[in-house]
Structures are given as structure tokens and as C-alpha cells.
Scaffold this motif. Structure first.
Motif, PDB file in Angstrom:
ATOM      1  N   ASP A  32     108.003   1.344 -61.465  1.00 30.55           N
ATOM      2  CA  ASP A  32     109.314   1.753 -61.952  1.00 30.55           C
ATOM      3  C   ASP A  32     109.968   0.600 -62.712  1.00 30.55           C
ATOM      4  O   ASP A  32     110.194  -0.483 -62.142  1.00 30.55           O
ATOM      5  CB  ASP A  32     110.192   2.167 -60.766  1.00 30.55           C
ATOM      6  N   PRO A  33     110.273   0.763 -64.007  1.00 32.52           N
ATOM      7  CA  PRO A  33     110.898  -0.324 -64.763  1.00 32.52           C
ATOM      8  C   PRO A  33     112.323  -0.627 -64.331  1.00 32.52           C
ATOM      9  O   PRO A  33     112.876  -1.658 -64.715  1.00 32.52           O
ATOM     10  CB  PRO A  33     110.862   0.196 -66.208  1.00 32.52           C
ATOM     11  N   THR A  34     112.909   0.236 -63.525  1.00 34.68           N
ATOM     12  CA  THR A  34     114.285   0.008 -63.073  1.00 34.68           C
ATOM     13  C   THR A  34     114.416  -1.324 -62.343  1.00 34.68           C
ATOM     14  O   THR A  34     115.414  -2.038 -62.493  1.00 34.68           O
ATOM     15  CB  THR A  34     114.732   1.150 -62.143  1.00 34.68           C
ATOM     16  N   ASN A  35     113.395  -1.695 -61.577  1.00 34.67           N
ATOM     17  CA  ASN A  35     113.454  -2.935 -60.810  1.00 34.67           C
ATOM     18  C   ASN A  35     113.441  -4.168 -61.704  1.00 34.67           C
ATOM     19  O   ASN A  35     113.850  -5.257 -61.269  1.00 34.67           O
ATOM     20  CB  ASN A  35     112.272  -3.002 -59.834  1.00 34.67           C
ATOM     21  N   LEU A  36     112.969  -4.035 -62.938  1.00 30.24           N
ATOM     22  CA  LEU A  36     112.911  -5.172 -63.849  1.00 30.24           C
ATOM     23  C   LEU A  36     114.173  -5.309 -64.699  1.00 30.24           C
ATOM     24  O   LEU A  36     114.525  -6.415 -65.111  1.00 30.24           O
ATOM     25  CB  LEU A  36     111.694  -5.041 -64.778  1.00 30.24           C
ATOM     26  N   TYR A  37     114.830  -4.204 -64.976  1.00 32.33           N
ATOM     27  CA  TYR A  37     115.952  -4.222 -65.914  1.00 32.33           C
ATOM     28  C   TYR A  37     117.322  -4.174 -65.234  1.00 32.33           C
ATOM     29  O   TYR A  37     118.340  -4.266 -65.900  1.00 32.33           O
ATOM     30  CB  TYR A  37     115.820  -3.061 -66.906  1.00 32.33           C
ATOM     31  N   LEU A  74     108.467  11.712 -85.932  1.00 26.90           N
ATOM     32  CA  LEU A  74     108.307  10.281 -86.256  1.00 26.90           C
ATOM     33  C   LEU A  74     109.336   9.424 -85.531  1.00 26.90           C
ATOM     34  O   LEU A  74     109.775   8.390 -86.043  1.00 26.90           O
ATOM     35  CB  LEU A  74     108.389  10.052 -87.767  1.00 26.90           C
ATOM     36  N   ASN A  75     109.687   9.844 -84.338  1.00 28.07           N
ATOM     37  CA  ASN A  75     110.573   9.067 -83.486  1.00 28.07           C
ATOM     38  C   ASN A  75     109.731   8.442 -82.382  1.00 28.07           C
ATOM     39  O   ASN A  75     109.230   9.135 -81.500  1.00 28.07           O
ATOM     40  CB  ASN A  75     111.662   9.954 -82.893  1.00 28.07           C
ATOM     41  N   PHE A  76     109.548   7.127 -82.438  1.00 28.31           N
ATOM     42  CA  PHE A  76     108.664   6.437 -81.505  1.00 28.31           C
ATOM     43  C   PHE A  76     109.412   5.872 -80.296  1.00 28.31           C
ATOM     44  O   PHE A  76     108.824   5.139 -79.504  1.00 28.31           O
ATOM     45  CB  PHE A  76     107.918   5.320 -82.225  1.00 28.31           C
ATOM     46  N   GLY A  77     110.671   6.201 -80.165  1.00 27.76           N
ATOM     47  CA  GLY A  77     111.434   5.773 -78.998  1.00 27.76           C
ATOM     48  C   GLY A  77     112.069   4.409 -79.171  1.00 27.76           C
ATOM     49  O   GLY A  77     111.862   3.712 -80.167  1.00 27.76           O
ATOM     50  N   GLN A  78     112.854   4.036 -78.165  1.00 29.36           N
ATOM     51  CA  GLN A  78     113.565   2.760 -78.158  1.00 29.36           C
ATOM     52  C   GLN A  78     112.902   1.778 -77.201  1.00 29.36           C
ATOM     53  O   GLN A  78     112.396   2.167 -76.143  1.00 29.36           O
ATOM     54  CB  GLN A  78     115.014   2.981 -77.725  1.00 29.36           C
ATOM     55  N   SER A  79     112.908   0.528 -77.589  1.00 32.24           N
ATOM     56  CA  SER A  79     112.397  -0.523 -76.714  1.00 32.24           C
ATOM     57  C   SER A  79     113.408  -0.790 -75.604  1.00 32.24           C
ATOM     58  O   SER A  79     114.586  -1.037 -75.874  1.00 32.24           O
ATOM     59  CB  SER A  79     112.146  -1.804 -77.515  1.00 32.24           C
ATOM     60  N   LEU A  80     112.967  -0.729 -74.353  1.00 33.84           N
ATOM     61  CA  LEU A  80     113.855  -1.035 -73.239  1.00 33.84           C
ATOM     62  C   LEU A  80     114.294  -2.491 -73.258  1.00 33.84           C
ATOM     63  O   LEU A  80     115.430  -2.817 -72.932  1.00 33.84           O
ATOM     64  CB  LEU A  80     113.145  -0.741 -71.909  1.00 33.84           C
ATOM     65  N   ARG A  81     113.364  -3.356 -73.642  1.00 38.35           N
ATOM     66  CA  ARG A  81     113.641  -4.795 -73.591  1.00 38.35           C
ATOM     67  C   ARG A  81     114.559  -5.254 -74.709  1.00 38.35           C
ATOM     68  O   ARG A  81     115.441  -6.079 -74.505  1.00 38.35           O
ATOM     69  CB  ARG A  81     112.314  -5.572 -73.649  1.00 38.35           C
ATOM     70  N   MET A 261     102.034  -6.907 -76.769  1.00 35.80           N
ATOM     71  CA  MET A 261     101.469  -5.918 -75.850  1.00 35.80           C
ATOM     72  C   MET A 261     101.482  -6.441 -74.418  1.00 35.80           C
ATOM     73  O   MET A 261     101.882  -5.724 -73.482  1.00 35.80           O
ATOM     74  CB  MET A 261     100.042  -5.556 -76.256  1.00 35.80           C
ATOM     75  N   ILE A 262     101.051  -7.690 -74.226  1.00 39.14           N
ATOM     76  CA  ILE A 262     101.045  -8.266 -72.884  1.00 39.14           C
ATOM     77  C   ILE A 262     102.453  -8.300 -72.306  1.00 39.14           C
ATOM     78  O   ILE A 262     102.692  -7.904 -71.154  1.00 39.14           O
ATOM     79  CB  ILE A 262     100.442  -9.681 -72.901  1.00 39.14           C
ATOM     80  N   ASP A 263     103.417  -8.781 -73.096  1.00 35.91           N
ATOM     81  CA  ASP A 263     104.799  -8.848 -72.616  1.00 35.91           C
ATOM     82  C   ASP A 263     105.339  -7.457 -72.292  1.00 35.91           C
ATOM     83  O   ASP A 263     106.052  -7.272 -71.298  1.00 35.91           O
ATOM     84  CB  ASP A 263     105.691  -9.514 -73.676  1.00 35.91           C
ATOM     85  N   SER A 264     105.003  -6.480 -73.124  1.00 38.87           N
ATOM     86  CA  SER A 264     105.511  -5.123 -72.918  1.00 38.87           C
ATOM     87  C   SER A 264     104.902  -4.477 -71.680  1.00 38.87           C
ATOM     88  O   SER A 264     105.583  -3.731 -70.959  1.00 38.87           O
ATOM     89  CB  SER A 264     105.231  -4.258 -74.151  1.00 38.87           C
ATOM     90  N   ILE A 265     103.635  -4.757 -71.416  1.00 37.55           N
ATOM     91  CA  ILE A 265     103.005  -4.226 -70.201  1.00 37.55           C
ATOM     92  C   ILE A 265     103.640  -4.843 -68.957  1.00 37.55           C
ATOM     93  O   ILE A 265     103.958  -4.144 -67.983  1.00 37.55           O
ATOM     94  CB  ILE A 265     101.489  -4.485 -70.223  1.00 37.55           C
ATOM     95  N   LEU A 266     103.843  -6.154 -68.987  1.00 36.49           N
ATOM     96  CA  LEU A 266     104.435  -6.826 -67.836  1.00 36.49           C
ATOM     97  C   LEU A 266     105.864  -6.367 -67.583  1.00 36.49           C
ATOM     98  O   LEU A 266     106.301  -6.277 -66.429  1.00 36.49           O
ATOM     99  CB  LEU A 266     104.399  -8.345 -68.050  1.00 36.49           C
TER     100      LEU A 266
END
Length: 304
Positions: A32-37, A74-81, A261-266
């Protein structure tokens, strides 16, 4: 040719769709990305609000359907980070990787073709033995080990080069050098083997008997006919640099698509991970298409 291009486009589209499905569901297994953000002491209400805002409360199949519907527009979404369009983040990083790959492959291709051709002209000579030895060593050495050793020797001990960044030409020397070694060894071996076969053919022996200069025999009569297998390896190595730059970019802190890619996966930035996969797959598809076109230019029989 149009029929061929159409078939390749359809096959690549199907492969890309399968890759997107696989990466989408596997990336959700990371947690769950909630714990990171959100802070550790964030309230339950805040966590639920974050999940609801980004659609993480919905079932995975619903999330996937929504993502595919956005892709159709063609909407690829928003970056959470970074809180901006994911494709914008990926294109910015891909530019750095493309520059790194272009510089590396240009040096690799020219060096491997010249040295491999000269080595094949005098098989068993000192130059041939040295070229073969260094190419085998280079093709066998792992990139991550070379990167670490290069930093220890040239950055930490000798203080000749910086360890990371892109501020000057000096910052590019270590990443380019490490990425250079493996494809150089592989392409040189293919060039050498292909040239040995071509230079032993009847028309080359005839050219030698007529007194044609060695340089013309190698680079005019021999090299063109030896290039078909070489082009395949060059294309494969160019694609491997785009994909394999992950380790080198991470070690050297190079702001390319591999490090992204590595940063985004982590950080579980799922939309950026998927955008990276799509851009990389599209680049490889275009590269393979260019290889096929180069085949047709070198050998007219392939066009038919």
C-alpha cells in the motif's frame, strides 16, 4: 513492406498489452503506497481519504479497467511522488537515457567494427589475439561489478572523476565506459567471426589476386557482406543498454529512465512504472523495425 510493418505493429501492440497487464497487477503486490506518502502518525481518516482520492480502495480489476480507459484517451495518470503527469516525468528521464545509449553505442559500434575487421584480416596474429582476449573479458564482466570498481579506483582513490551527476563531460566518462565494455566485446566477436567467413570467400581471394588494397578489401568488399549478423547484435545490444542501464544509472546516480524505474518501484509510484514500461517497449519496437529496414537496404533479396 506495408503489410510487414502492419504485422509487426499488431504483434508489438499485443505484446505491449500483455506486458501492461502483467506489470499492473504485479506492481500492486508491492504494498500500500499510503504508508510511504503519509506520516506514520496519520489518522485512519486521512489514510482512507488518500486511498479514496487515488482509487486504491477499489478492487484491482476496477482499477485496471479505469487505467485502460484513461490510456484510450492518452491519459497516463499522475505521478504520486512528483504530482505531475507520469508520462512527462518519464519522457524527461528517457531523454537522458537516450543520450547515454546513443553516445555509448556510437563509440561501441565504430570501435568494434574497425577492431574486429582488422583482427579478422590477420587471424592468429598478435592484434587478433589481444582483441579476442579483451573482448572476451569485457563480454564476461558484470556491469554492477565494473561500476563499483570504476568508482573505487577513479573516483575514490585517484579523484580523477566524479561519482555521480551529469554536470560536465567528466560526469559521463564512467557511465559510458562501464556501458561500453560488454556490448563492445560481444559485437567485436561477431564482427570478427563474420569477417573471417567473408574474407575467405572466392570473390575476396580474387580481389587480393588482382592487387586490390587491403583497406578496400576489408571495408569495401568484405564489411558490407558481413554486416547482416552484426546489425542484429548491434540492435540487441542497443536494446539491452536501454533496459540494462538500470544498474549503471542507479550506481552512478544518473537521472535516466533506469534510475527512475527503481525509484518508482521503491516508492510505489505505479503510474510512472507503467509509463516507463510503455516507453521502453515502444523504443525497442522502433529499434527492431529499424534493424529490419537496414536488412532490406543491405541485402535487396530480403525486400522480396
Amino acid at each position: 513492406m506495408r503489410s510487414f510493418l502492419g504485422k509487426r505493429a499488431i504483434a508489438s501492440g499485443v505484446s505491449l498489452l500483455g506486458l501492461i497487464v502483467l506489470v499492473f497487477f504485479l506492481s500492486r503486490l508491492t504494498g500500500d503506497p499510503t504508508n510511504l506518502y503519509l506520516p506514520l502518525d496519520a489518522s485512519t481518516e486521512a489514510r482512507e481519504q488518500f486511498r479514496e482520492m487515488h482509487g486504491f480502495n477499489d478492487p484491482l480489476i476496477v482499477q485496471f479497467g479505469r487505467y485502460v480507459a484513461d490510456l484510450a484517451q492518452l491519459n497516463f495518470g499522475q505521478s504520486l511522488r512528483q504530482a505531475r503527469p507520469a508520462m512527462e516525468v518519464v519522457i524527461e528521464a528517457f531523454g537522458w537515457t537516450l543520450c547515454l545509449a546513443a553516445v555509448t553505442m556510437t563509440i561501441v559500434t565504430v570501435s568494434a567494427i574497425v577492431i574486429g575487421s582488422l583482427a579478422a584480416f590477420r587471424v592468429g596474429g598478435i592484434f587478433d589475439r589481444m582483441a579476442t582476449f579483451f573482448s572476451l573479458v569485457g563480454a564476461s564482466a558484470p556491469d554492477f561489478w565494473l561500476a563499483i570498481v570504476a568508482i573505487v579506483i577513479f573516483a575514490v582513490n585517484l579523484h580523477w572523476l566524479p561519482t555521480s551527476g551529469t554536470g560536465s563531460v567528466a560526469h559521463w566518462i564512467l557511465p559510458v565506459s562501464v556501458l561500453f565494455i560488454r556490448p563492445f566485446g560481444l559485437i567485436l566477436q561477431v564482427v570478427r567471426g563474420s569477417m573471417i567467413n567473408v574474407l575467405s570467400s572466392a570473390y575476396v581471394k580474387t580481389a587480393r589476386a588482382k592487387g586490390v588494397r587491403s583497406r578496400s578489401i576489408i571495408f569495401v568488399h568484405g564489411l558490407r557482406n558481413a554486416m547482416l549478423p552484426v546489425i542484429t547484435v548491434i540492435g540487441d545490444q542497443a536494446a539491452s543498454i536501454l533496459n540494462g542501464a538500470v544498474v549503471v544509472e542507479t550506481v552512478f546516480g544518473f537521472p535516466g529512465i533506469g534510475k527512475l524505474m527503481i525509484d518508482s518501484i521503491l516508492l510505489r509510484d505505479f503510474t510512472v512504472v507503467l509509463a516507463v514500461i510503455m516507453v521502453s517497449a515502444l523504443a525497442i519496437f522502433i529499434m527492431n523495425l529499424l534493424i529490419d529496414l537496414a536488412y532490406a537496404m543491405l541485402d535487396p533479396r530480403i525486400r522480396y
